[in-house]
Design a protein around this motif. Structure first.
Motif, mmCIF file in Angstrom:
data_model
loop_
_atom_site.group_PDB
_atom_site.id
_atom_site.type_symbol
_atom_site.label_atom_id
_atom_site.label_comp_id
_atom_site.label_asym_id
_atom_site.label_seq_id
_atom_site.Cartn_x
_atom_site.Cartn_y
_atom_site.Cartn_z
ATOM 1 N N ASN A 73 0.830 -1.210 0.000
ATOM 2 C CA ASN A 73 0.000 0.000 0.000
ATOM 3 C C ASN A 73 0.865 1.261 0.000
ATOM 4 O O ASN A 73 0.575 2.237 -0.703
ATOM 5 C CB ASN A 73 -0.907 0.022 1.240
ATOM 6 N N GLU A 74 1.921 1.219 0.789
ATOM 7 C CA GLU A 74 2.798 2.386 0.849
ATOM 8 C C GLU A 74 3.564 2.536 -0.467
ATOM 9 O O GLU A 74 3.814 3.654 -0.936
ATOM 10 C CB GLU A 74 3.751 2.255 2.047
ATOM 11 N N GLU A 95 2.342 1.748 -3.311
ATOM 12 C CA GLU A 95 1.355 2.322 -4.230
ATOM 13 C C GLU A 95 1.198 3.826 -3.974
ATOM 14 O O GLU A 95 1.125 4.618 -4.915
ATOM 15 C CB GLU A 95 0.007 1.614 -4.034
ATOM 16 N N HIS A 96 1.166 4.170 -2.698
ATOM 17 C CA HIS A 96 1.059 5.586 -2.349
ATOM 18 C C HIS A 96 2.192 6.378 -2.991
ATOM 19 O O HIS A 96 1.971 7.372 -3.694
ATOM 20 C CB HIS A 96 1.072 5.715 -0.805
ATOM 21 N N LYS A 99 -2.265 -6.790 -5.788
ATOM 22 C CA LYS A 99 -3.497 -6.456 -5.070
ATOM 23 C C LYS A 99 -4.743 -7.053 -5.763
ATOM 24 O O LYS A 99 -5.845 -6.919 -5.256
ATOM 25 C CB LYS A 99 -3.650 -4.935 -4.949
ATOM 26 N N TYR A 110 -2.663 12.209 -3.660
ATOM 27 C CA TYR A 110 -2.222 11.751 -2.353
ATOM 28 C C TYR A 110 -1.684 12.984 -1.625
ATOM 29 O O TYR A 110 -2.435 13.812 -1.153
ATOM 30 C CB TYR A 110 -1.167 10.652 -2.498
ATOM 31 N N PHE A 143 -2.800 7.168 6.049
ATOM 32 C CA PHE A 143 -2.649 6.051 5.105
ATOM 33 C C PHE A 143 -2.761 4.694 5.804
ATOM 34 O O PHE A 143 -2.335 4.548 6.946
ATOM 35 C CB PHE A 143 -1.297 6.158 4.395
ATOM 36 N N THR A 201 -5.841 2.786 0.373
ATOM 37 C CA THR A 201 -4.574 3.373 0.828
ATOM 38 C C THR A 201 -4.781 4.634 1.659
ATOM 39 O O THR A 201 -4.017 4.888 2.574
ATOM 40 C CB THR A 201 -3.674 3.735 -0.378
ATOM 41 N N ARG A 202 -5.800 5.418 1.301
ATOM 42 C CA ARG A 202 -5.918 6.755 1.907
ATOM 43 C C ARG A 202 -7.177 6.888 2.748
ATOM 44 O O ARG A 202 -8.159 6.193 2.510
ATOM 45 C CB ARG A 202 -6.012 7.823 0.821
#
Lengths: 642, 526
Positions: free
Chosen positions: A411-412, A414-415, A441, B152, B253, B259-260
């Motif tokens: 996830n990070e 992807e962020h 995912k 983001y 996050f 994710t967010r």
């Protein structure tokens, strides 16, 4: 009004050696020999020293082969030169093809400068002057930040300038709209560099024969109106925004080139030299010939040739920013996963920045040397060099995405890949990473989108193939073997990501997945760098989960410190004894300190020489920062404990 | 020499043209009547099957995903002429003019799409026909939206665009590369009319509230001693008052799943009076014990709807946990308060739908033009539905309080929504399919609030969305195009000498916590 045949550029005619005098032959030979040496030196400079692949690594312009990608470039002034530059830059990933492109741009600039000057006067004796723009452009191209769109702009503006000079004696009626059209088109194509064209056009207007003052005045007015009005029309923010948003776009003035004001010098030289040549040509044929005789006199010819070669050598020796090159090389090796290359580069250039240090630790982890070697390498940034905080890593978002991906923190990853996408555009490396993340995912739809885009790149289309195969496979993504293997590393329970305390993520990751070796090693490295030996020891038992055959050396060094502080006598941790060699080295370290009466300052030099690569030395002498919030055992926000 | 060259090149060109023609020549059309429809359902992408469509919508171009060597589509209605399209490629592009004629002739009736796919053996197979219904209700022809990459922490490029829904024409209103890549958001209009609009600019020299009121362009600083700059606006129907919320939003996050996430730590409502240039509020809409947000005026301007929850510390009363950690327990109620536009007096506060009753967090109310229904977002928690995949569109009958989730939702986030001027169409952003990129979807709504199957905004290239990485934000239906002079807008926003400083109603008491609260985004430490 009489149509006059445009003045022809003698320079581009084939050389007729048979009609030449010996002196002229020698002049020609000298000129071409100078060209050959000059470009050979430049080829060496860009190919070996600058390395276009590093220019690409620094700028990473995005390019897709679709009309949709092209469309926005057509919508603003200078967009088309940016589009052309983005296309040409793609070839920079191949070092020698990239070098060829750079040399072609410099050579093209020189050839078009000759074309421009020959449009002012037929006399060929002044062609050595064309080396000046070539030299200045070479200096600019040697800077890793220099936008290639500027070089493309120079080519276009020189070409347009040469043409307008040759058309200056055309009849008034067709010339006015042509002048207006060319001015507007030049600005639309290349933005800022069009200023050269505007200046040369003014010269063309006022040097034109058979035009009345009124006609010249009208043409000047047209030039002013179109030259300065068209950018005003195109840019709605003009007047409220600084000038460089339109009139000076693509004229790089904020880049600290190795030579001062090179872009201004290039523009100024072309304009002033053209004007000078024109004035000279007005003095009459006999005067210009006598001037040319002096100009082409033997000693001066030799001086000019030597000066050109001297300038090329000066470019070679003064324009390369070694530090920037080294840092880009480290980033390039890290992208290629050439971890030995990263460490070798740092050995050669130990003056690293935080991001290089970040890659250094990655390289050490991937080569299995983090616990043994990390303090043998420069540790000027402490924990900030292990994993930079979000503010520091913002400009290296792709690298952050890669790092978290390696740690199965998807996830990070992807962020940060999305941050990189926003900041740098959809370059193929980001697209590939996002495709991988979405495959893991199980997001088939997004995988399809990233794959489609990868397939539209110029040189990285093949990267889409494995994803196409995944999409074509009717098996659900999560059940496909390669994806299944990656998913096995993924945690199945959530936690809130702490952007300011990344070690909390290491803790959360490895506690949720005790097989996450990278998270564990990074956590241990973090504690060592943060000087938190107690927390380090708390986690030492977990090394049983991983295939260690012994205690890593720096870990032994930390454990010896711990034993001294806690007065422990048991040198066995997680089933591994501290080696006799480490104990002897520690005793020796302490003896040296004792020898200097415990005075750290006095003992510094000897300890640095003998033990500069140890954790003991880092603890005692390193001045690296410690984050204020590393002192708490329990995190106030997430409630996570170390 | 030149002749020789021509002699060599000419045949090559002719051969190339011949080859091209042989590859792209017209496909033979099957005789539809001779083919029996198979049970095979056509797989259309985007899914334009069984929908109710406006009579003025642009052609619904699509890709037939059933495998084949060639494709044939016949579109017919009870009236008007047939549209026949044959293609070697599965992309079906319907001619605009014929499509418009067909829809206009068949308002209130069904249109039928017969599709045939040619197999590798050369045999045509007829698929089950698709029947769509053409509504008699036109949709507002203009859709205004912001487009940007999924955001983001950073933003770079964004733009405000208007799309003519009757064609494929999209025009740019403003892009942020004209304003040093500053952020802008919350474009808002008065009841689907384009003459009056406002939007926020969020960073750099242009920061402030932009208001276009006919020919007037204003830059307003809405910050006062009571509040920092405002957000989430709603224009009063008279166009002279704007309800805002003042928020303290933070992004954080997750390690798995979405994710967010965004949490609002403090919020209240204020009203900005454009003519008086005054900010005012009332204890009922800015109570220290509650977080009030997402204001929306009723169409008659005599009620203000908004969302409200308890202050965050209430969620952790008796616990030493950080209140922000309770983000997944925060749910908002739908509230209504009466308002007298003539006197500016507030009426009684009432809960229209409580989160306790529906088990959902209710956000972003939008009231139908007849005042009968509220369209809301309903998610399992939170105040930022676009980042929460459980967010669905919900419908609330404002007369009975009855609520339901129309059959227009997906497993992904459905969020920002609005009504057409007639109330017969709604537009909403849906992340269906990708889970990451919002696309505008339309659905028909009848007078009882019942909705038709939604469909995505048509594009000329039917595969457009497959590789388009921008997300559509805040789609707003308008009855006419926005006549916005970007130069004037930019000049206004850069002109900080003539910025209009809002004053604070003397009846409003200063609150330190609100005035100091940050507005807009920031990233929480976790």
């Amino acid at each position: 009004m009489i149509w006059q045949k445009p003045v022809q550029a003698g320079t581009f005619y084939p050389i007729d050696w048979s009609r030449m005098s010996d002196k002229k032959k020698i002049h020609q030979l000298g000129f071409w020999l100078t060209i050959a040496i000059f470009y050979a030196l430049l080829f060496f400079h860009f190919g070996v020293r600058i390395n276009p692949a590093l220019i690409f690594r620094n700028q990473e312009p995005v390019f897709f082969t679709t009309l949709r990608f092209f469309h926005p470039f057509a919508g603003y002034a200078g967009g088309l030169s940016e589009y052309a530059a983005a296309f040409l830059s793609q070839f920079f990933i191949f070092r020698w093809i990239g070098t060829f492109v750079l040399i072609a741009l410099i050579g093209g600039t020189q050839a078009l400068t000759v074309y421009l000057f020959s449009s002012v006067t037929e006399h060929k004796s002044f062609r050595y002057a064309s080396f000046v723009p070539a030299v200045l452009l070479a200096v600019m191209l040697s800077h890793y930040d220099f936008p290639l769109a500027t070089a493309v702009g120079f080519l276009v503006t020189l070409n347009f300038s040469g043409h307008i000079l040759r058309m200056k004696n055309w009849p008034f009626i067709p010339l006015v709209p042509i002048l207006a059209g060319m001015t507007a088109f030049a600005y639309y194509l290349i933005a800022g560099p069009y200023l050269i064209f505007v200046a040369i056009s003014a010269l063309a207007i006022w040097s034109a024969r058979d035009k009345s003052i009124l006609q010249k005045g009208i043409m000047s007015a047209v030039l002013i109106v179109v030259g300065f009005g068209f950018p005003w029309l195109l840019n709605p923010a003009l007047g409220v925004m600084p000038l460089d948003t339109s009139y000076l776009r693509w004229i790089p003035r904020s880049i600290p080139f190795a030579w001062p004001v090179v872009s201004e010098m290039l523009i100024g030289f072309i304009i002033l030299w053209s004007v000078g040549l024109f004035i000279l040509s007005q003095l009459g044929k006999s005067r210009i010939s006598s001037f040319a005789r002096i100009w082409t006199a033997w000693p001066l010819v030799l001086v000019r040739a030597l000066a050109v070669i001297g300038l090329a050598i000066l470019i070679l020796t003064t324009t390369l920013n070694e530090t920037a090159k080294s840092r880009l090389t480290i980033r390039q090796y890290a992208r290629q996963r050439n971890w030995d290359g990263v460490l070798e580069e740092i050995r050669q250039h130990p003056n690293v920045d935080a991001i290089s240090s970040f890659h250094m630790h990655r390289a050490m982890y991937h080569t299995g040397r983090l616990g043994d070697d990390m303090f043998r390498y420069p540790q000027n940034f402490g924990i900030d060099g292990l994993i930079p905080l979000k503010e520091d890593v913002l400009f290296y978002a792709t690298e952050a995405a890669n790092f978290w991906f390696e740690m199965a923190h998807f996830n990070e990853a992807e962020h940060w890949a999305h941050e990189a996408l926003t900041q740098q555009g959809a370059n193929p490396w980001i697209l590939r990473r996002l495709a991988e993340i979405n495959a893991i995912k199980g997001n088939r739809s997004m995988l399809q989108s990233w794959t489609t885009l990868l397939d539209q790149t110029l040189l990285q289309r093949k990267w889409a193939d494995p994803f196409k195969a995944q999409l074509a496979d009717p098996t659900p993504l999560k059940d496909q073997p390669a994806i299944k293997q990656a998913r096995a590393q993924w945690i199945d329970s959530d936690f809130l990501i702490h952007l300011n305390l990344p070690e909390m993520d290491f803790v959360s990751l490895y506690r949720r997945n005790p097989e996450n070796h990278m998270a564990y090693e990074y956590l241990m490295a973090y504690y060592l760098l943060a000087r938190q030996v107690g927390w380090f020891v708390n986690e030492i038992e977990a090394m049983r989960n991983f295939p260690y055959s012994r205690l890593p050396m720096h870990w032994e060094e930390a454990l010896l410190i711990y034993m001294v502080e806690t007065k422990s006598t048991d040198p066995v941790f997680a089933g591994f004894p501290i080696s006799v060699e480490s104990i002897q080295r520690f005793n020796d370290y302490q003896q040296i300190l004792t020898k200097y009466g415990g005075n750290r300052k006095s003992a510094h030099e000897e300890l640095r020489r003998k033990y500069g690569g140890t954790y003991w030395y880092y603890l005692m002498y390193s001045k690296s920062n410690i984050r204020m919030d590393t002192g708490e055992g329990v995190d106030a926000f997430t409630g996570a404990t170390r | 020499m030149q002749n020789n060259l021509r002699a060599v090149i000419s045949p090559i060109i002719l051969i190339c043209i011949g080859l091209c023609l042989s590859c792209t020549g017209p496909v033979e059309m099957p005789r539809l009547a001779s083919l029996t429809p198979l049970a095979d359902q056509p797989i259309l992408h985007p899914d334009y099957t069984d929908i109710t469509l406006p009579p003025n919508i642009a052609p619904l171009n699509f890709v037939i995903e059933n495998p084949g060597e060639a494709y044939f589509v016949e579109i017919s209605g009870e009236l008007g002429s047939l549209i026949r399209i044959s293609s070697r490629k599965p992309e079906i592009r319907i001619p605009l003019k014929s499509w418009k004629t067909l829809l206009e002739s068949n308002q209130g009736k069904d249109i039928r799409m017969d599709m045939c796919v040619k197999s590798k053996t050369g045999e045509w197979k007829r698929l089950t026909p698709v029947i769509n219904h053409v509504s008699e209700d036109s949709i507002d022809p203009i859709l205004v939206y912001r487009r940007l990459h999924p955001m983001y922490y950073l933003w770079q490029n964004m733009g405000l665009y208007q799309r003519n829904l009757e064609t494929f024409s999209e025009t740019t209103l403003i892009t942020n590369n004209q304003i040093e890549h500053s952020c802008f958001n919350c474009h808002t209009f008065v009841q689907n009319r384009s003459e009056t609009m406002m939007m926020h600019f969020r960073a750099g020299q242009v920061s402030g509230l932009y208001v276009k009121d006919g020919d007037r362009h204003l830059k307003i600083n809405t910050a006062t001693d009571f509040n920092k700059p405002a957000a989430y606006p709603s224009y009063h129907p008279d166009g002279k008052r704007i309800a805002f919320s003042i928020n303290n939003l933070g992004m954080f996050f997750h390690a798995t799943g979405d994710t967010r996430e965004v949490i609002d730590m403090m919020s209240d409502l204020v009203i900005y009076d454009v003519d008086k240039n005054q900010i005012t509020t009332d204890i009922q809409i800015s109570h220290p014990d509650y977080l009030e947000t997402f204001p929306a005026w009723s169409p008659d301007g005599r009620a203000l709807y908004f969302c409200r929850t308890n202050k965050l510390t209430d969620y952790t009363a008796g616990s030493d946990k950080d209140p922000q950690l309770q983000y997944n327990n925060v749910r908002y109620d739908l509230i209504r308060i009466g308002y007298n536009p003539e006197t500016g007096e507030w009426g009684k506060l009432e809960t229209v739908l409580s989160s306790g009753e529906c088990g959902q967090s209710i956000t972003i109310p939008r009231i139908s033009p007849d005042g009968h229904f509220a369209l809301v977002c309903m998610a399992d928690h939170g105040n930022f539905p676009v980042y929460v995949r459980t967010s669905d569109i919900g419908m609330v009958d404002l007369e009975t309080g009855y609520w339901w989730k129309p059959d227009i939702n997906s497993a992904q986030s459905e969020s920002y929504h609005n009504w057409s001027s007639t109330g017969r169409w709604i537009v909403f952003s849906s992340k269906r399919g990708t889970g990451q990129l919002a696309r505008p979807h339309f659905a028909h709504v009848d007078k009882n609030g019942q909705t038709g199957k939604p469909f995505v905004m048509p594009q000329e290239d039917p595969a457009f969305y497959d590789s388009f990485l921008e997300t559509y934000n805040l789609p707003e239906l308008l009855t006419g195009p926005v006549e916005l002079n970007a130069r004037e807008m930019i000049r206004t926003m850069y002109d900080n000498e003539h910025i209009v400083q809002a004053t604070l109603d003397s009846a409003v008491t200063h609150r330190n916590d609100l005035a100091e609260a940050r507005t807009g985004w920031y990233i929480l430490p976790y």
